[in-house]
Design an enzyme around this catalytic site. Structure first.
Site: not given
Ligand code: GNR
Ligand code: NI
Length: 169
Positions: A46, A51, A91-92, A133-134, A137
């Site tokens: 995601g 980001q 998270c990236l 999670h997104e 952000h």
């Molecule tokens: O790549 C991602 N893997 C992930 C794994 C578990 C819960 C959430 C995520 S999202 C993350 C990519 C990211 O940072 N999205 O904002």
């Molecule tokens: Ni993230």
């Protein structure tokens, strides 16, 4: 197509609250394409526009193993949430850190697709986690915010150390 730079925690720009998208034009669709390319290259499941330092309410995701099920959510809104579930998240913007976070177990989300057509999606499991999670952000929040102050300090130290090492090598 272009690869975009992903902001790294604790960059203050990750705290910006994204604004709703009102017109989905060619530039918006170009951004969505670039976000998919950036997410697949990372690789991640995601990516939120926040980001890549674009503060508009756009999310891209693909949870499939073959990376052939792109999902774009514009102006996403959680209209129903139930249950509680703990999942290990990454998270990236917080590389190589994985911590357990509590989220709603099942959600219904309403959003526009890249063509501007409204749809609703029922999600559970990792998809529900990823959507929450997104959206975090887009509201200027990072999963690290849910950790204890001590754990947050450890995460910051670990990231600093990794960046120092990368600078030397
Ligand atoms: O790549 C991602 N893997 C992930 C794994 C578990 C819960 C959430 C995520 S999202 C993350 C990519 C990211 O940072 N999205 O904002
Ligand atoms: Ni993230």
């Amino acid at each position: 197509m272009a690869l975009l730079e992903i902001l790294q925690y604790p960059d203050k720009r990750l705290r910006t609250v994204a604004e709703a998208v009102d017109v989905i034009d060619d530039a918006t669709r170009q951004l969505v394409d670039d976000m998919f390319e950036t997410m697949y290259a990372a690789p991640g499941i995601g990516l939120a526009a926040t980001q890549v330092n674009v503060h508009r309410r756009i999310i891209v995701m693909d949870l499939s193993a073959e990376k052939n099920q792109p999902l774009c959510l514009i102006n996403p809104e959680i209209i129903k949430a139930e249950g509680v579930e703990q999942t290990e998240e990454g998270c990236l913007s917080v590389p190589d850190i994985f911590e357990t976070v509590e989220r709603a177990e099942r959600i219904v989300v309403k959003a526009l697709d890249a063509q501007g057509k409204e749809f609703t999606l029922e999600a559970d499991g990792l998809l529900a986690v990823c959507i929450q999670h997104e959206i975090d952000h887009l509201d200027g929040n990072v999963f690290v915010d849910y950790l204890s102050p001590l754990k947050q300090m450890r995460v910051k130290k670990k990231l600093q150390k990794a960046r120092r090492q990368a600078a030397i090598l």
